[in-house]
Each structure stands twice: as C-alpha cells, then as structure tokens.
Design a protein around this motif. Structure first.
Motif, PDB file in Angstrom:
ATOM      1  N   GLU A  52      15.208 -17.543  -9.154  1.00  0.00           N
ATOM      2  CA  GLU A  52      14.549 -16.245  -9.122  1.00  0.00           C
ATOM      3  C   GLU A  52      13.607 -16.032 -10.300  1.00  0.00           C
ATOM      4  OE1 GLU A  52      15.636 -11.450  -8.984  1.00  0.00           O
ATOM      5  OE2 GLU A  52      17.241 -12.944  -9.141  1.00  0.00           O
ATOM      6  N   LEU A  53      14.017 -16.432 -11.491  1.00  0.00           N
ATOM      7  CA  LEU A  53      13.242 -16.114 -12.679  1.00  0.00           C
ATOM      8  C   LEU A  53      12.404 -17.277 -13.208  1.00  0.00           C
ATOM      9  CD1 LEU A  53      15.889 -13.945 -14.583  1.00  0.00           C
ATOM     10  CD2 LEU A  53      13.980 -13.182 -13.135  1.00  0.00           C
ATOM     11  N   GLU A  54      12.828 -18.509 -12.954  1.00  0.00           N
ATOM     12  CA  GLU A  54      12.041 -19.657 -13.418  1.00  0.00           C
ATOM     13  C   GLU A  54      11.222 -20.274 -12.294  1.00  0.00           C
ATOM     14  OE1 GLU A  54      12.529 -22.982 -16.841  1.00  0.00           O
ATOM     15  OE2 GLU A  54      14.250 -22.691 -15.534  1.00  0.00           O
ATOM     16  N   GLY A  55      11.668 -20.087 -11.066  1.00  0.00           N
ATOM     17  CA  GLY A  55      10.884 -20.540  -9.929  1.00  0.00           C
ATOM     18  C   GLY A  55      11.012 -22.009  -9.595  1.00  0.00           C
ATOM     19  N   GLY A  56      11.822 -22.721 -10.337  1.00  0.00           N
ATOM     20  CA  GLY A  56      11.994 -24.145 -10.114  1.00  0.00           C
ATOM     21  C   GLY A  56      12.656 -24.762 -11.324  1.00  0.00           C
ATOM     22  N   GLY A  57      12.921 -26.042 -11.237  1.00  0.00           N
ATOM     23  CA  GLY A  57      13.603 -26.731 -12.320  1.00  0.00           C
ATOM     24  C   GLY A  57      12.711 -27.721 -13.032  1.00  0.00           C
ATOM     25  N   LEU A  58      13.202 -28.933 -13.164  1.00  0.00           N
ATOM     26  CA  LEU A  58      12.527 -29.994 -13.900  1.00  0.00           C
ATOM     27  C   LEU A  58      11.087 -30.206 -13.433  1.00  0.00           C
ATOM     28  CD1 LEU A  58      12.696 -32.540 -15.801  1.00  0.00           C
ATOM     29  CD2 LEU A  58      13.544 -33.769 -13.799  1.00  0.00           C
ATOM     30  N   LEU A  59      10.872 -30.243 -12.123  1.00  0.00           N
ATOM     31  CA  LEU A  59       9.537 -30.501 -11.596  1.00  0.00           C
ATOM     32  C   LEU A  59       8.565 -29.377 -11.937  1.00  0.00           C
ATOM     33  CD1 LEU A  59      10.221 -31.988  -8.045  1.00  0.00           C
ATOM     34  CD2 LEU A  59       9.476 -33.209 -10.093  1.00  0.00           C
ATOM     35  N   MET A  60       9.063 -28.151 -11.953  1.00  0.00           N
ATOM     36  CA  MET A  60       8.194 -27.001 -12.175  1.00  0.00           C
ATOM     37  C   MET A  60       7.928 -26.758 -13.659  1.00  0.00           C
ATOM     38  SD  MET A  60       6.514 -24.732 -10.385  1.00  0.00           S
ATOM     39  CE  MET A  60       7.333 -24.432  -8.809  1.00  0.00           C
ATOM     40  N   LYS A 211       1.115 -27.929  -5.309  1.00  0.00           N
ATOM     41  CA  LYS A 211       1.448 -28.254  -3.920  1.00  0.00           C
ATOM     42  C   LYS A 211       2.397 -29.448  -3.847  1.00  0.00           C
ATOM     43  CE  LYS A 211      -0.563 -29.549   0.536  1.00  0.00           C
ATOM     44  NZ  LYS A 211      -1.811 -29.906   1.271  1.00  0.00           N
ATOM     45  N   ILE A 212       2.214 -30.440  -4.716  1.00  0.00           N
ATOM     46  CA  ILE A 212       3.106 -31.601  -4.723  1.00  0.00           C
ATOM     47  C   ILE A 212       4.536 -31.155  -5.009  1.00  0.00           C
ATOM     48  CG2 ILE A 212       3.649 -33.793  -5.834  1.00  0.00           C
ATOM     49  CD1 ILE A 212       0.678 -34.061  -6.512  1.00  0.00           C
ATOM     50  N   ILE A 213       4.695 -30.261  -5.990  1.00  0.00           N
ATOM     51  CA  ILE A 213       6.028 -29.773  -6.348  1.00  0.00           C
ATOM     52  C   ILE A 213       6.651 -29.009  -5.182  1.00  0.00           C
ATOM     53  CG2 ILE A 213       7.306 -28.259  -7.913  1.00  0.00           C
ATOM     54  CD1 ILE A 213       5.109 -28.846 -10.005  1.00  0.00           C
ATOM     55  N   LEU A 214       5.877 -28.137  -4.566  1.00  0.00           N
ATOM     56  CA  LEU A 214       6.394 -27.357  -3.447  1.00  0.00           C
ATOM     57  C   LEU A 214       6.751 -28.253  -2.264  1.00  0.00           C
ATOM     58  CD1 LEU A 214       4.005 -24.264  -3.564  1.00  0.00           C
ATOM     59  CD2 LEU A 214       6.313 -24.491  -4.507  1.00  0.00           C
ATOM     60  N   GLU A 215       5.936 -29.296  -2.031  1.00  0.00           N
ATOM     61  CA  GLU A 215       6.248 -30.247  -0.963  1.00  0.00           C
ATOM     62  C   GLU A 215       7.522 -31.022  -1.282  1.00  0.00           C
ATOM     63  OE1 GLU A 215       4.637 -31.078   2.117  1.00  0.00           O
ATOM     64  OE2 GLU A 215       3.917 -29.054   1.708  1.00  0.00           O
ATOM     65  N   ALA A 216       7.728 -31.341  -2.557  1.00  0.00           N
ATOM     66  CA  ALA A 216       8.961 -32.035  -2.956  1.00  0.00           C
ATOM     67  C   ALA A 216      10.173 -31.162  -2.678  1.00  0.00           C
ATOM     68  CB  ALA A 216       8.893 -32.412  -4.428  1.00  0.00           C
ATOM     69  N   TYR A 217      10.092 -29.874  -2.995  1.00  0.00           N
ATOM     70  CA  TYR A 217      11.200 -28.962  -2.718  1.00  0.00           C
ATOM     71  C   TYR A 217      11.407 -28.799  -1.207  1.00  0.00           C
ATOM     72  CZ  TYR A 217      11.208 -27.449  -7.634  1.00  0.00           C
ATOM     73  OH  TYR A 217      11.316 -27.392  -8.999  1.00  0.00           O
ATOM     74  N   ARG A 218      10.294 -28.706  -0.493  1.00  0.00           N
ATOM     75  CA  ARG A 218      10.372 -28.477   0.954  1.00  0.00           C
ATOM     76  C   ARG A 218      10.918 -29.706   1.694  1.00  0.00           C
ATOM     77  NH1 ARG A 218       5.414 -27.170   1.569  1.00  0.00           N
ATOM     78  NH2 ARG A 218       5.757 -24.949   1.232  1.00  0.00           N
TER      79      ARG A 218
END
Length: 226
Positions: A52-60, A211-218
């Motif tokens: 919620e607050l960081e929006g992602g982990g290591l990749l982000m 987009k690469i990060i979001l695709e990795a999560y998706r």
C-alpha cells in the motif's frame, strides 16, 4: 530518477553495444544480488516493505536502477516472466526476483536480484555474435572481441570443436557516488529546460522501465509451483 544513466561505465557499455562491437545481441544477464536489506531497514519506516505505501519491493525500490539500465542498453523486452518471492523477512513485498526476458531482436535476458544475499554480486554480461562484455561492480569492464563473427565461424569452420580466437580489452572506471550521479541528472534536466538539451531519461523511457516491473509482478510464477 534514473541517475545511473549518467555513470561513465554504463554510458561506455551502451556505446559499445550500439556501435556493434559485440555484433548482434544474443543474451543479456544481470546478477544484482548486492541489495542486502536487513530487518533494521524495514523497522526504520512502517511504510517499507508494504504494497500500500511502498508500491512494490526489491524491483520497485532498489533493483529498478539496474532494470532501467538493462532496457536502456538492450531495448525494452517484449516478454517478461518472473518469480518474485519474500525470503527471511516479515514483509509483504518481494526481496528476491528472477526475471526471464525476451527482446524483439530475439535475444534472451536474465535478471536476478536479491535483497537477502550477502555479500552479493553486481555483474552485467552481454553476449553477442562478435564478442562478450562483462561489467562488474559498476567499474570493471572487460570486452572479449572475437576475431571472426561466431555465425560466420560456425558456417566456415571444419573443426567440430573449434572456437574463434579473441582479443581482450580491460578498463577500470573511477568510482562514482550517488550524489554525483543525482547532481548530473538534475543538471541535465535544467539544461533541457533552459537550453533544449536531450534528456538522459525522457518520460517514455522511464515509463518503459516501470512497465517491466509491472509485467514482472503481473506475470509472476508462484514460488510454490516450482
């Protein structure tokens, strides 16, 4: 703010790849396992390690810089598959990620990042039909240039186990700290506004890295299915 694009070592690598020094790109591999973050790091802010607050982990948060450099040098991948997981930390987000990439040219990519390994490795490898580039720790550059393109050698050689010879070029870049890179990036932005200079990282390229990060999560494969 992808400030690492201003680093001399990575600008040199991009020039070498762009000028065809290693021929057609076949493989890009980055081991970015040096982003260690212990429990104290996550205790230092309640927002750390939360979706919620960081929006992602290591990749982000940490490895985003290496991912940006990879797509800046090699182009944006058209396929991204990943395994992202949390290891030995009480956090919501990932601190380990393995990405398998496919670029429009047909080259394959591997991106392996960790926030729990110690001491970790920072090693970029780029393999092409004419040679091989290695950059370690943002500083130590090696180019192994083949005397004959590997595709041509394969067609022409009569030796079933033969390999083309190669020359080796080494170069060490001076260390550059984040402050200098941030300053250079901010100066570039000011020059773009005041004098029309070309941006080091225009909006569309920054969005491509995100987009690469979001695709990795998706497209993450659940670790339990391995």
């Amino acid at each position: 703010l992808y400030n690492r694009r201003t680093a001399a070592a990575y600008r040199f690598v991009k020039e070498q790849v762009g000028s065809g020094e290693i021929g057609r790109l076949l493989r890009a591999t980055w081991l970015a396992t040096f982003h260690f973050r212990g429990d104290a790091y996550y205790r230092s802010g309640t927002w750390r390690g939360t979706w919620e607050l960081e929006g992602g982990g290591l990749l982000m948060t940490q490895a985003a810089h290496q991912l940006d450099l990879l797509q800046w040098i090699c182009g944006s991948p058209e396929v991204v598959t990943a395994c992202c997981r949390t290891v030995d930390r009480k956090i919501e987000t990932e601190n380990e990620a393995t990405l398998l990439l496919r670029f429009p040219s047909g080259a394959t990519g591997h991106f392996i990042a960790s926030g729990h390994e110690m001491p970790g490795v920072n090693r970029l490898e780029l393999a092409g039909t004419k040679g091989h580039i290695i950059l370690e720790d943002d500083r130590f550059f090696t180019l192994r240039r083949l005397v004959t393109d590997s595709v041509d050698f394969s067609r022409e050689s009569s030796d079933p186990f033969g390999k083309a010879g190669n020359t080796v070029y080494n170069r060490e870049f001076p260390p550059e700290d984040d402050a200098a890179q941030h300053a250079a990036t901010l100066q570039n932005f000011a020059d773009a506004v005041l004098y029309g200079a070309e941006l080091v990282c225009p909006l569309e390229e920054g969005a491509a890295s995100l987009k690469i990060i979001l695709e990795a999560y998706r497209n993450t494969i659940p670790a339990k299915s391995w």
